[in-house]
Design an enzyme around this catalytic site. Structure first.
Site, PDB file in Angstrom:
ATOM      1  N   LYS A 194       0.808  -1.235  -0.130  1.00 34.21           N
ATOM      2  CA  LYS A 194      -0.015   0.058   0.036  1.00 34.21           C
ATOM      3  C   LYS A 194       0.839   1.303   0.035  1.00 34.21           C
ATOM      4  CE  LYS A 194      -2.959   0.856   3.486  1.00 34.21           C
ATOM      5  NZ  LYS A 194      -4.060   1.275   4.214  1.00 34.21           N
ATOM      6  N   SER A 195       1.920   1.311   0.748  1.00 34.15           N
ATOM      7  CA  SER A 195       2.638   2.423   1.039  1.00 34.15           C
ATOM      8  C   SER A 195       3.464   2.854  -0.339  1.00 34.15           C
ATOM      9  CB  SER A 195       3.769   2.588   1.996  1.00 34.15           C
ATOM     10  OG  SER A 195       3.297   1.957   3.225  1.00 34.15           O
ATOM     11  N   ARG A 227       2.828   5.981  -3.095  1.00 32.06           N
ATOM     12  CA  ARG A 227       3.786   6.872  -3.553  1.00 32.06           C
ATOM     13  C   ARG A 227       4.124   6.929  -4.810  1.00 32.06           C
ATOM     14  NH1 ARG A 227       4.194   5.686   1.725  1.00 32.06           N
ATOM     15  NH2 ARG A 227       5.259   6.844   3.277  1.00 32.06           N
ATOM     16  N   GLY A 249      -5.400   7.856   5.609  1.00 40.00           N
ATOM     17  CA  GLY A 249      -4.563   8.757   6.192  1.00 40.00           C
ATOM     18  C   GLY A 249      -3.081   8.914   5.419  1.00 40.00           C
ATOM     19  N   GLN A 261       4.679   8.893   7.940  1.00 43.54           N
ATOM     20  CA  GLN A 261       3.913   9.782   7.281  1.00 43.54           C
ATOM     21  C   GLN A 261       4.104  11.238   7.451  1.00 43.54           C
ATOM     22  OE1 GLN A 261      -0.420   8.734   8.273  1.00 43.54           O
ATOM     23  NE2 GLN A 261      -0.241   6.943   7.406  1.00 43.54           N
ATOM     24  N   ASP A 321       1.590  -1.619  11.828  1.00 43.54           N
ATOM     25  CA  ASP A 321       0.248  -1.897  11.382  1.00 43.54           C
ATOM     26  C   ASP A 321      -0.139  -3.462  11.619  1.00 43.54           C
ATOM     27  OD1 ASP A 321      -0.618   0.531  10.289  1.00 43.54           O
ATOM     28  OD2 ASP A 321       0.789   0.375   8.682  1.00 43.54           O
ATOM     29  N   LYS A 324      -4.889   5.141  15.071  1.00 44.79           N
ATOM     30  CA  LYS A 324      -4.813   4.338  13.823  1.00 44.79           C
ATOM     31  C   LYS A 324      -6.450   4.640  13.189  1.00 44.79           C
ATOM     32  CE  LYS A 324      -0.853   3.190  13.028  1.00 44.79           C
ATOM     33  NZ  LYS A 324      -0.067   3.417  11.414  1.00 44.79           N
ATOM     34  N   ARG A 382      -6.860   0.803  17.997  1.00 50.47           N
ATOM     35  CA  ARG A 382      -6.568  -0.565  17.831  1.00 50.47           C
ATOM     36  C   ARG A 382      -6.197  -1.500  19.211  1.00 50.47           C
ATOM     37  NH1 ARG A 382      -3.666  -0.093  11.892  1.00 50.47           N
ATOM     38  NH2 ARG A 382      -5.457  -0.001  10.750  1.00 50.47           N
ATOM     39  N   ARG A 426      -7.985  -3.816   9.521  1.00 48.00           N
ATOM     40  CA  ARG A 426      -6.979  -4.586  10.034  1.00 48.00           C
ATOM     41  C   ARG A 426      -7.608  -5.564  11.048  1.00 48.00           C
ATOM     42  NH1 ARG A 426      -2.751  -3.897   6.733  1.00 48.00           N
ATOM     43  NH2 ARG A 426      -2.192  -1.948   6.426  1.00 48.00           N
TER      44      ARG A 426
END
Length: 433
Positions: free
Chosen positions: A21-22, A26, A94, A169, A315, A342, A346, A387
């Site tokens: 995902k990250s 990007r 986020g 982030q 995560d 988060k 969580r 998650r």
């Protein structure tokens, strides 16, 4: 949408989970402001990464796809973005909101970013504060929450920023703003966090220096289009790594997984608990290390989770809590306050869910204490957190009865084909609308 996770099931075979995902986020951001056409393979077609893609389309960037993970981005250059017609909606993401805040702080136009109910509760002051220090005009709603508005036309100045918390982030946000700032921007982090921005900027030909905990770049350079092959997401692989660790007889191979050293807390922690994990076929793809990961069932034992691993597994903790519930003895997590801000709190949500399944779990201000033992059936609310929903699906492998998991719609934000892959390896999850 609810998941009905039936007790038992197996975990065997070979799978490739969706793209990281990250890195997917990007690739769109940097491809959009690069010179030339960037091609991406293995792009994660989850709602979060699509929120980033749609935002850049709204700012005049022509993007084709995603089509089976392939995306083509026609870069507009560092100064080619245009004012969007309306607000940019970031959904549940986020990452999109915080990274874009940095990139948009130096644009000539105003822009407002909004999000869904979960994102609208998340703290944005952590990016607004350093951006204001650089000369950006940033407005948030009450309590530093979204919507987030950036006023265009500011001349940004470089800063030397010491991060108050370990957050990739926030670090990335400041570095992206630094590309539009006068002078040399430096970020120093209190503990290592994921470094995908630094790696990918270098890949696009933007000079970044990393020295220990400090990353440095100066404003005014340009990015050159590249081809990006996105590795499979270790945060998504984590659900299957825990599943194979706790299901008797399991033997599972996860292919082409990103093993960036800032992300492998899950591997280190599971091994410390007695997990049987081997890496093979290690190689580097576009500046990111990848490997095939084989996980076999092993009896786990409770541990005190080493604090230096916390940022490297931030995560993955929801599913690690499931591993802890299946382990012999007590597992203690400290130094993880970050988990409370988060997609949901969580720590509290996982503790509540575990307790409702008969597990002895106690939330603490900065972590959790879990005593391993039998897992029963019951009803768990995931609080719209992808998650949490997937973690309790994994718990069913060792449960004595069905686990009903509520509010699972957001699983599509990070792992659109989760149920399909889980079923393929032998887990028993049904979806009810």
């Amino acid at each position: 949408m609810e998941f009905l996770a039936q007790p038992g099931g197996a975990v065997n075979g070979t799978v490739r989970v969706p793209g990281d995902k990250s890195i997917s986020h990007r690739s769109i951001m940097f491809g959009a402001i690069a010179d030339g056409t960037t091609t991406v393979e293995g792009f994660l077609e989850g709602e979060d990464a699509l929120s980033t893609l749609k935002a850049f389309q709204a700012m005049g960037v022509e993007i084709e796809g995603p089509d089976a993970g392939r995306v083509t981005i026609h870069g507009v250059g560092r100064d080619g973005l245009q004012a969007p017609a309306g607000e940019l909606y970031m959904g549940n993401s986020g990452t999109s909101m915080r990274l874009l805040a940095g990139l948009l702080a130096g644009q000539p136009f105003d822009v407002t970013m909004t999000g869904d109910v979960s994102l609208s509760k998340r703290p944005m002051e952590r990016v607004a504060a350093p951006l204001r220090e650089m000369g950006a005009v940033v407005e948030t709603a009450e309590g530093g929450r979204p919507p987030l508005t950036l006023r265009g036309g500011q001349q940004l100045k470089a800063i030397d920023y010491v991060l108050p918390m370990a957050s990739a982030q926030v670090k990335s946000c400041v570095l992206l703003a630094g590309m539009y700032a006068e002078g040399e921007t430096r970020t120093t982090e209190p503990a290592p966090t994921r470094d995908h921005s630094e790696r990918m900027l270098k890949g696009f030909g933007y000079p970044v220096t990393v020295n220990g905990a400090t990353a440095t770049l100066s404003g005014g350079h340009r990015l050159k289009a590249v081809h990006i092959d996105v590795p499979a997401d270790i945060s998504s692989a984590a659900f299957f790594m825990v599943a194979a660790s706790i299901a008797p007889g399991a033997d599972l191979t996860l292919q082409h997984v990103g093993i960036n050293p800032t992300r492998i807390g899950i591997i280190n922690i599971l091994r410390e608990m007695g997990g049987d994990i081997t890496l093979s076929n290690e190689r580097e793809v576009g500046g990111e290390p990848v490997a095939d990961i084989r996980v076999r069932y092993a009896p786990l034992k409770g541990i005190d989770i080493p604090e230096e691993q916390v940022p490297l597994a931030i995560d993955e903790f929801p599913v690690l809590f499931i591993a802890a519930a299946c382990a012999e003895g007590r597992t203690v997590l400290r130094g993880a306050e970050e988990l409370r801000v988060k997609e949901s709190d969580r720590i509290q949500v996982m503790a509540d869910g575990l307790v409702s399944l008969g597990v002895n779990a106690q939330a603490t201000p900065d972590g959790i204490i879990i005593d391993g033992g039998p897992i029963g059936g019951g009803r768990v609310n995931s609080h719209h957190d992808h998650r949490i929903a997937m973690s309790f699906s994994v718990a069913a492998l060792r449960a004595s009865d069905t686990i009903h998991i509520e509010d699972c719609d957001n699983v599509a934000t990070s792992f659109p084909n989760f149920v399909e892959l889980a079923t393929q390896v032998g887990m028993r999850i049904e979806v009810s609308k």
